[in-house]
Motif scaffolding. Structure first.
Motif, PDB file in Angstrom:
ATOM      1  N   GLU A 160       0.838  -1.151   0.313  1.00  0.00           N
ATOM      2  CA  GLU A 160       0.254  -0.596  -0.156  1.00  0.00           C
ATOM      3  C   GLU A 160       0.642   1.115  -0.140  1.00  0.00           C
ATOM      4  OE1 GLU A 160       1.632  -0.209   3.092  1.00  0.00           O
ATOM      5  OE2 GLU A 160       0.202   1.470   3.892  1.00  0.00           O
ATOM      6  N   ALA A 176      -5.466   2.017  -0.006  1.00  0.00           N
ATOM      7  CA  ALA A 176      -5.768   1.198  -0.423  1.00  0.00           C
ATOM      8  C   ALA A 176      -5.026  -0.174  -0.097  1.00  0.00           C
ATOM      9  CB  ALA A 176      -4.060   1.284  -1.115  1.00  0.00           C
ATOM     10  N   THR A 179     -10.653  -0.310   2.537  1.00  0.00           N
ATOM     11  CA  THR A 179     -10.708   0.596   1.404  1.00  0.00           C
ATOM     12  C   THR A 179     -11.840   0.791   0.666  1.00  0.00           C
ATOM     13  OG1 THR A 179      -8.645  -0.766   0.052  1.00  0.00           O
ATOM     14  CG2 THR A 179     -10.154   0.000  -1.534  1.00  0.00           C
ATOM     15  N   VAL A 212      -8.001   2.570  -6.231  1.00  0.00           N
ATOM     16  CA  VAL A 212      -7.817   2.998  -5.157  1.00  0.00           C
ATOM     17  C   VAL A 212      -8.468   4.194  -5.429  1.00  0.00           C
ATOM     18  CG1 VAL A 212      -5.549   2.135  -4.630  1.00  0.00           C
ATOM     19  CG2 VAL A 212      -5.730   4.510  -5.312  1.00  0.00           C
TER      20      VAL A 212
END
Lengths: 420, 420
Positions: free
Chosen positions: A182, A311, A334, A358
Motif C-alpha cells: 500500500e 489501498a 478500502t 484505489v
C-alpha cells in the motif's frame, strides 16, 4: 452539476492524471527557497518549539548537530531557545518528510516531477529502520548514517540517474500495488522494483568497489526505501489540485506529532487542525502503547492521494503488521474510503479487489456526512526524544479538521445558493 | 487411519517440511551422472526423437550447436538421426528445466539443497523472454546468450554465492507469494527479491565494471528469472516424497510437448502418460491458438509442490496474463485444488485468501473421485521449431494419467483389504 461537484471532478481528474517521475537528486541548499544552515523543515502544520513532541524535539537537536552547528544536544537546545533556529513546515516549500520529517541545508532530496502538470515535489532519503532521525533518534550512528547518505549515497544516485534517465514512479507504484504494497507501511515490492531500476546504473557509475557494495547493501537491505519516493510522488500529485475554486477535496493531510492538519483545495493554504490521535497497532517487543507518541509525519500525503490506508484492500499482507485482523477487514477499510472519495484511480488498480482502482480525492463533505474518517497506516515513534521506532499501526484523521474546514468552506467560499 | 492415509499424511508432512536453499552454482558436466557432450536432458517423461514436438526438436538442434558439435541445424539433425545423441529426461537425474528443458554438458545449473532431507535438485539458468531455447528458438542470438550465461553470468554468480552464503528459497517464496507471485507464470516479486539478495555480493566479486553492468542488466531485466529457482526448489521438495509405500500422492508431473507424465510416490519411477492438452490462454500479438504447441515443460513441478496454478488465489495479478477472468476465478482454482490435495502448506500463505496455505500434495484418488484435474499455469511455445514463446495460459493435466496410475496402484501396491 453544481460548482462544487464540477470542481471536485476536476480535482479527481488531476489526481488521476498526475504522472510523477523521479527526475533528479538535489540538495536542499540548492533548491529550497531561503535555505540556510539555521533553517529546519519539519513534518505537519507549523509548530513552535515549545509545542513540539518528544521525537520531533529529538530530531531537531540531532539535525542541528548534523549540520555541524554544535556538538551536543544541550548546545543545540540553547541555540533553539535563543531563537537562532528557524522552523518551517515542509509543505510550505513543496517538500514532505516521513515522521519528524527533518529537512536541513545539507540534505540530499529526491526531486519528483509531476509530468502532467509540471510541478515538482521533494522528499528526503529513507534512512532505514529502527534508530533513525525520522523517529526521533539522534545518536552518533544516526548522524553518521545521514552524513554517509549525503556524501556517498546521494552523489552515486545522482550519477546513476543521470546515466539511466528518470524513473517513472507511477509505473512502479502501479506494479507495487499489484504486489501487495500500500506504499505507506509496506513498500517491499516498490523498494525491490526500484532496486532493479537503479542497480545497473549504480554499477556503471560507481568506480570504487567498496563504495558500490555499501550502496547496494543499503538499498537492498531496506524494505521501506521506496516510502520517501512514494511520498514525493503523492505530494506532486496533491499539489496539482491546490486552489481550485469551490473544491472540497483535501489537498494535504499532515501531522507534527501534536496537531493533525488538513488542507482543502478550495481553501488555499489554511490548515485546519486538531489534536493528533494515537495509532492503534502493534508494538515492537519491549514497548507498549504507553511508549507511543501521537500520530506524526508528512506521510499522510499517501492517503491524501489514495494509497496507504486507502489501498489496504489491495495489500492484505500489511494487515498483520499494522494490527488489522484479516484480509476482509483490509477490504472494508478500502470500501469505506471509497465512500468519502471523489473517484477510483484508473491506473492504481488492486488485483485482489478484482482490479478496482484505489479511492482517490477525499471530499470533506462526505467525511462529515458519513462520519467515516480517513484511515492512515503509520509507524509509531517513541514519545521521548532520541529513542526511535516502537511500532506500527492504524490511525484516523480527527473529525474536527473536517468539520472546521467545512464550516470555513461554507462561510468563505460558497455563494448563498450552494450552501449546505 | 489406513495405510494409504498414513502414507499420504507422511508425504504431505515431508512436502511441508521441505526447506530448499540455493547452495551452489555448478556445471552439468561436473555433477550429473554419465554426462558427455552427446547427452541431452529434456523436459517431460522419456521420448524418442521421432515423437518430439517442433519446439523440442528446435531446442535439441540448438543445444547440439551450443555444445559446438556442429555448425548447422542440418548437421545437427544428421547427428541425431545417426544415433550419436543420447536423450534422457531431466527427472531421471534430479534435474528440471522449463518448457523444452534443455540441459547439456556445458550448462551451468542452480544447485538447490533440501535442508530438511539432504537431497539436491538442479535447474538451468533462466534465459529471459521471447526467442529463447526453452521455447524452441535456436538462432545465433539464442546460442550466444547461453554461452554468455555459461562464461560470464554463472561464474560471477558462483563467486557471489560463495561470498554471501546460501540463499534460502523457502523464505523468498513465502515472501513472493505474499506479493502476488504464484511463481510459475508470475515471478516478478521473487525475481526482484532475489536481485536484492544477490546484488551486493555480485558487486563485491565482479572486478570488471562492464561485466558487472551486463550482469545487473540481465538479472534486473527479467521478471521470470526466479522461475528456474522455484522449479529446483519444488523438485527438491517433491523428490523427498519418492517411494513412500502405499502413498497415492503425486511426486512429479511433467510434459515433453507430446506426452504428459505423472509419477506417484507409492509407484516408484513409473510414468503414467497421456497426450498433452492445449493450454487455453492469451497469445502475443500476431499469434493465435493455431500457432501454439501442446503443453510442455518440467515446470509442472511447481504445481506438484503446490504453487503455480494451485496458488492462483494468492496471485490475482496473474489472472489476466493467463487468460482467467477475475480474482474470484483465481480463488476458485485454488479452492478446487484444495479438494484434490492432502493438505495446506503451513508456511506458503496467501494473504489475499486470509493467509490460507497453498494446497499441497495431489492425491490421485481425489483427482479421480472429484474429476478435478490439476490446473497448471504455463507459457505457450510456437509449435514449430525455432520460433519461441507465443503466449501464456492455463492447462489441465489429462485425466488418463490419474486413472491409469490409480489402476496400477490398486493392482500392484494395495493389499486386498485396502482396495478401492
Amino acid at each position: 452539476m453544481g460548482l462544487i461537484d464540477n470542481a471536485n471532478r476536476e480535482a479527481f481528474k488531476r489526481l488521476d492524471k498526475s504522472n510523477p517521475e523521479l527526475t533528479g537528486i538535489v540538495y536542499a541548499k540548492d533548491v529550497l527557497p531561503e535555505m540556510d544552515k539555521y533553517t529546519i523543515g519539519h513534518a505537519g502544520p507549523p509548530i513552535k518549539w515549545e509545542d513540539m513532541c518528544g521525537p520531533l524535539k529529538g530530531a531537531v537537536l540531532g539535525a542541528i548537530r548534523y549540520e555541524g552547528l554544535c556538538e551536543t544536544d544541550v548546545e543545540a537546545g540553547v541555540m533553539v531557545e535563543s531563537g537562532k533556529i528557524k522552523f518551517r513546515h515542509n509543505h510550505s516549500v513543496d517538500c514532505v518528510g516521513p515522521m519528524t520529517g527533518m529537512i536541513t541545508y545539507s540534505m540530499p532530496l529526491f526531486e519528483v516531477s509531476n509530468l502532467a502538470f509540471g510541478n515538482k515535489a521533494y522528499c528526503s532519503f529513507n534512512e532505514g529502520l529502527g534508530k533513525v532521525m525520522r523517529f526521533g533518534a539522534n545518536g552518533p550512528e544516526v548522524i553518521k548514517r545521514l552524513k554517509w547518505i549525503e556524501e556517498e549515497l546521494a552523489p552515486a544516485f545522482k550519477k546513476a540517474l543521470d546515466r539511466r534517465g528518470p524513473v517513472n514512479l507511477k509505473v512502479l507504484m502501479t506494479k507495487a500495488l499489484a504486489m501487495g504494497d500500500e506504499m505507506h507501511q509496506r513498500n517491499t515490492a516498490a523498494s525491490s522494483l526500484f532496486v532493479r531500476e537503479i542497480a545497473p546504473a549504480l554499477a556503471a557509475v560507481t568506480d570504487n568497489k567498496e563504495s558500490l557494495v555499501r550502496i547496494m547493501e543499503f538499498i537492498t537491505g531496506n524494505d521501506q526505501f521506496f516510502l520517501n519516493l512514494a511520498m514525493a510522488a503523492c505530494k506532486s500529485a496533491a499539489d496539482a489540485i491546490k486552489n481550485i475554486p469551490y473544491c472540497t477535496i483535501v489537498s494535504a493531510m499532515s501531522r507534527n506529532g501534536t496537531k493533525f492538519g488538513v488542507k482543502v483545495s478550495g481553501l488555499g493554504d489554511a490548515w485546519f487542525e486538531a489534536d493528533c490521535l494515537m495509532p492503534k497497532g502493534l508494538y515492537f517487543p519491549g514497548f507498549t502503547a504507553e511508549d507511543g507518541n501521537p500520530d506524526i509525519g508528512d506521510s499522510a500525503i499517501c492517503e491524501t492521494y489514495g494509497i496507504g490506508g486507502f489501498a489496504m484492500g489491495g495489500a492484505p499482507a500489511v494487515v498483520r503488521f499494522v494490527g488489522a485482523q484479516s484480509a476482509a477487514e483490509a477490504v472494508e477499510f478500502t470500501n469505506d474510503m471509497m465512500e468519502i472519495c471523489e473517484g477510483a484511480s484508473s491506473q492504481l488498480l488492486m488485483p485482489s479487489m478484482d482490479f478496482q482502482g484505489v479511492p482517490s480525492g477525499i471530499d470533506i463533505r462526505k467525511v462529515v456526512e458519513t462520519g467515516l474518517l480517513p484511515v492512515i497506516n503509520t509507524g509509531i515513534a517513541h514519545k521521548e526524544a532520541g529513542v526511535g521506532q516502537v511500532g506500527a499501526g492504524i490511525v484516523r484523521a480527527p473529525m474536527d479538521c473536517f468539520t472546521d474546514a467545512l464550516a470555513a468552506f461554507a462561510k468563505k467560499v460558497l455563494p448563498e445558493e450552494e450552501q449546505i
